[in-house]
Design an enzyme around this catalytic site. Structure first.
Site, PDB file in Angstrom:
ATOM      1  N   ASN A  93       0.851  -1.188   0.000  1.00  0.00           N
ATOM      2  CA  ASN A  93       0.000   0.000   0.000  1.00  0.00           C
ATOM      3  C   ASN A  93       0.890   1.242   0.000  1.00  0.00           C
ATOM      4  OD1 ASN A  93      -1.434   2.272   1.057  1.00  0.00           O
ATOM      5  ND2 ASN A  93      -3.067   0.907   1.708  1.00  0.00           N
TER       6      ASN A  93
ATOM      7  N   ARG B 214      -7.355  12.758   0.937  1.00  0.00           N
ATOM      8  CA  ARG B 214      -6.270  13.201   1.826  1.00  0.00           C
ATOM      9  C   ARG B 214      -4.901  12.673   1.382  1.00  0.00           C
ATOM     10  NH1 ARG B 214      -7.694   9.835   7.250  1.00  0.00           N
ATOM     11  NH2 ARG B 214      -9.678  10.865   6.868  1.00  0.00           N
TER      12      ARG B 214
ATOM     13  N   GLU C 111      -8.637   0.207  -3.086  1.00  0.00           N
ATOM     14  CA  GLU C 111      -9.461   0.264  -1.868  1.00  0.00           C
ATOM     15  C   GLU C 111     -10.462   1.385  -2.030  1.00  0.00           C
ATOM     16  OE1 GLU C 111      -7.532   0.894   1.862  1.00  0.00           O
ATOM     17  OE2 GLU C 111      -6.287  -0.855   1.557  1.00  0.00           O
TER      18      GLU C 111
ATOM     19  N   ARG D 108      -9.533   8.232  -1.109  1.00  0.00           N
ATOM     20  CA  ARG D 108     -10.588   8.471  -0.114  1.00  0.00           C
ATOM     21  C   ARG D 108     -11.503   9.602  -0.580  1.00  0.00           C
ATOM     22  NH1 ARG D 108      -8.980   6.332   5.289  1.00  0.00           N
ATOM     23  NH2 ARG D 108     -10.846   7.414   5.957  1.00  0.00           N
TER      24      ARG D 108
ATOM     25  N   GLU E 254     -10.705  -9.565   3.175  1.00  0.00           N
ATOM     26  CA  GLU E 254      -9.433  -9.160   3.792  1.00  0.00           C
ATOM     27  C   GLU E 254      -9.708  -9.025   5.274  1.00  0.00           C
ATOM     28  OE1 GLU E 254      -7.078  -6.050   1.966  1.00  0.00           O
ATOM     29  OE2 GLU E 254      -6.370  -5.404   3.938  1.00  0.00           O
TER      30      GLU E 254
ATOM     31  N   HIS F  84       0.780   6.266   1.702  1.00  0.00           N
ATOM     32  CA  HIS F  84       1.525   7.224   2.527  1.00  0.00           C
ATOM     33  C   HIS F  84       2.550   8.031   1.746  1.00  0.00           C
ATOM     34  CE1 HIS F  84      -0.448   6.429   6.149  1.00  0.00           C
ATOM     35  NE2 HIS F  84       0.158   5.322   6.485  1.00  0.00           N
TER      36      HIS F  84
ATOM     37  N   HIS G  47      -5.705   3.735  -2.118  1.00  0.00           N
ATOM     38  CA  HIS G  47      -7.035   4.092  -1.591  1.00  0.00           C
ATOM     39  C   HIS G  47      -7.287   5.560  -1.921  1.00  0.00           C
ATOM     40  CE1 HIS G  47      -9.762   4.135   2.289  1.00  0.00           C
ATOM     41  NE2 HIS G  47     -10.429   4.458   1.205  1.00  0.00           N
TER      42      HIS G  47
ATOM     43  N   HIS H 217      -3.578  -4.548   7.749  1.00  0.00           N
ATOM     44  CA  HIS H 217      -3.709  -3.412   8.672  1.00  0.00           C
ATOM     45  C   HIS H 217      -2.813  -3.601   9.891  1.00  0.00           C
ATOM     46  CE1 HIS H 217      -5.319   0.305  10.098  1.00  0.00           C
ATOM     47  NE2 HIS H 217      -5.989   0.387   8.983  1.00  0.00           N
TER      48      HIS H 217
ATOM     49  N   THR I  13      -8.281   3.551   8.216  1.00  0.00           N
ATOM     50  CA  THR I  13      -9.459   2.695   8.305  1.00  0.00           C
ATOM     51  C   THR I  13      -9.477   2.029   9.682  1.00  0.00           C
ATOM     52  OG1 THR I  13      -9.071   2.276   5.964  1.00  0.00           O
ATOM     53  CG2 THR I  13     -10.747   0.943   7.036  1.00  0.00           C
TER      54      THR I  13
HETATM   55  N1  PXP Z   1      -5.827  -3.006   4.216  1.00  0.00           N
HETATM   56  C1  PXP Z   1      -6.758  -2.029   4.296  1.00  0.00           C
HETATM   57  C2  PXP Z   1      -8.156  -2.359   3.924  1.00  0.00           C
HETATM   58  C3  PXP Z   1      -6.409  -0.718   4.708  1.00  0.00           C
HETATM   59  O1  PXP Z   1      -7.350   0.242   4.792  1.00  0.00           O
HETATM   60  C4  PXP Z   1      -5.061  -0.441   5.008  1.00  0.00           C
HETATM   61  C5  PXP Z   1      -4.657   0.938   5.391  1.00  0.00           C
HETATM   62  O2  PXP Z   1      -4.868   1.805   4.342  1.00  0.00           O
HETATM   63  C6  PXP Z   1      -4.130  -1.495   4.889  1.00  0.00           C
HETATM   64  C7  PXP Z   1      -4.537  -2.766   4.520  1.00  0.00           C
HETATM   65  C8  PXP Z   1      -2.684  -1.275   5.190  1.00  0.00           C
HETATM   66  O3  PXP Z   1      -2.547  -0.999   6.549  1.00  0.00           O
HETATM   67  P1  PXP Z   1      -1.168  -0.473   7.102  1.00  0.00           P
HETATM   68  O4  PXP Z   1      -0.905   0.826   6.427  1.00  0.00           O
HETATM   69  O5  PXP Z   1      -1.398  -0.357   8.571  1.00  0.00           O
HETATM   70  O6  PXP Z   1      -0.133  -1.511   6.742  1.00  0.00           O
END
Ligand code: PXP
Length: 248
Positions: free
Chosen positions: A8, A57, A78, A53, A159, A11, A51, A198, A109
């Site tokens: 992901n 953001r 996402e 949003r 997931e 960030h 993602h 997550h 999330t």
């Molecule tokens: N899976 C989902 C559905 C998420 O919303 C996120 C965070 O955007 C992640 C995985 C990844 O989580 P993390 O950034 O804590 O590794």
């Protein structure tokens, strides 16, 4: 099947937006999520997750379309279950869509989708995405009722939300792990592909690998944080090496 790593890269856009919220397309707007995607590919990521949003953001629509066009990796989009996001997804045509709950004030999330409560809307969204050739995943808490509802929507994947596990300390770690293990068994028994994500990091991954039937992990924050020290390609490669320890 080997356990796959979805990276992901939201960030990277979070950092860019901290300064270039109004001018993210200018030539000096950095860092670039597209570059991060290329670096993740070089580190042997199996897919990318982004993602967009509702409040934009971090990732912007433009990022999503550029990443889709420029990076030869499967894309997991996402998305909140809204008409706006459905329209973007149907145009973007990612390989996968992961439906997530989205509330405006949350930092990230915060929990899984309540599939049972939003069943009709979610089932309709799943069908529309699948009609466009997009495989659908539902981000849910490790809760047997949610798994049953997820199966009934026709989604191919779940997931499992690992955030409670990641935040747990003391005896709660084992309790949360057991919930995830039970949910993974139930998902597999319902013929759902079981993914998880997550709060997974380079330390707790060793415990996460005890969860059976996992197909893919989605990891963002920890990899991007590690990338600040060793670079994105190395950060991804290190996580890939850890997940190859998953028993086949
Ligand atoms: N899976 C989902 C559905 C998420 O919303 C996120 C965070 O955007 C992640 C995985 C990844 O989580 P993390 O950034 O804590 O590794």
């Amino acid at each position: 099947m080997p356990l796959l790593l979805g990276v992901n890269i939201d960030h990277i856009a979070t950092l860019r937006q901290a300064r270039y919220a109004q001018a993210y397309e200018s030539t000096n707007a950095e860092p670039s999520p597209v570059d991060a995607g290329h670096d993740a590919l070089a580190g042997r990521a199996d897919s990318l997750t982004i993602h967009v949003r509702g409040d934009r953001r971090h990732m912007q629509e433009n990022d999503a379309f550029r990443i889709r066009a420029e990076i030869p990796l499967p894309l997991n989009f996402e998305m909140g279950v809204t008409e706006e996001m459905l329209a973007i997804a149907l145009k973007l045509k990612p390989d996968f869509a992961c439906l997530v709950p989205e509330t405006r004030m949350e930092i990230t999330t915060e929990g899984g989708l309540d599939v049972a409560a939003g069943f009709d809307k979610i089932r309709m969204a799943v069908a529309r995405l699948q009609d466009a050739g997009i495989k659908v995943s539902l981000f849910i808490d490790p809760d047997l009722k949610q798994i049953e509802s997820a199966r009934e929507t026709g989604a191919e994947m779940i997931e499992l939300h690992t955030g409670c596990f990641a935040n747990a300390t003391g005896d709660a770690v084992e309790t949360e792990l057991q919930r995830l293990i039970n949910a993974a068994h139930a998902g597999h028994a319902s013929a759902l592909q079981v993914n998880a994500g997550h709060g997974i990091n380079y330390t707790n991954i060793k415990i996460i690998l005890k969860i059976p039937h996992l197909a893919e992990l989605n990891i963002g924050h920890s990899i991007v944080a590690r990338a600040m020290r060793v670079g994105m390609t190395t950060a991804v490669r290190e996580m890939k090496e850890l997940i190859t320890l998953y028993p086949a």
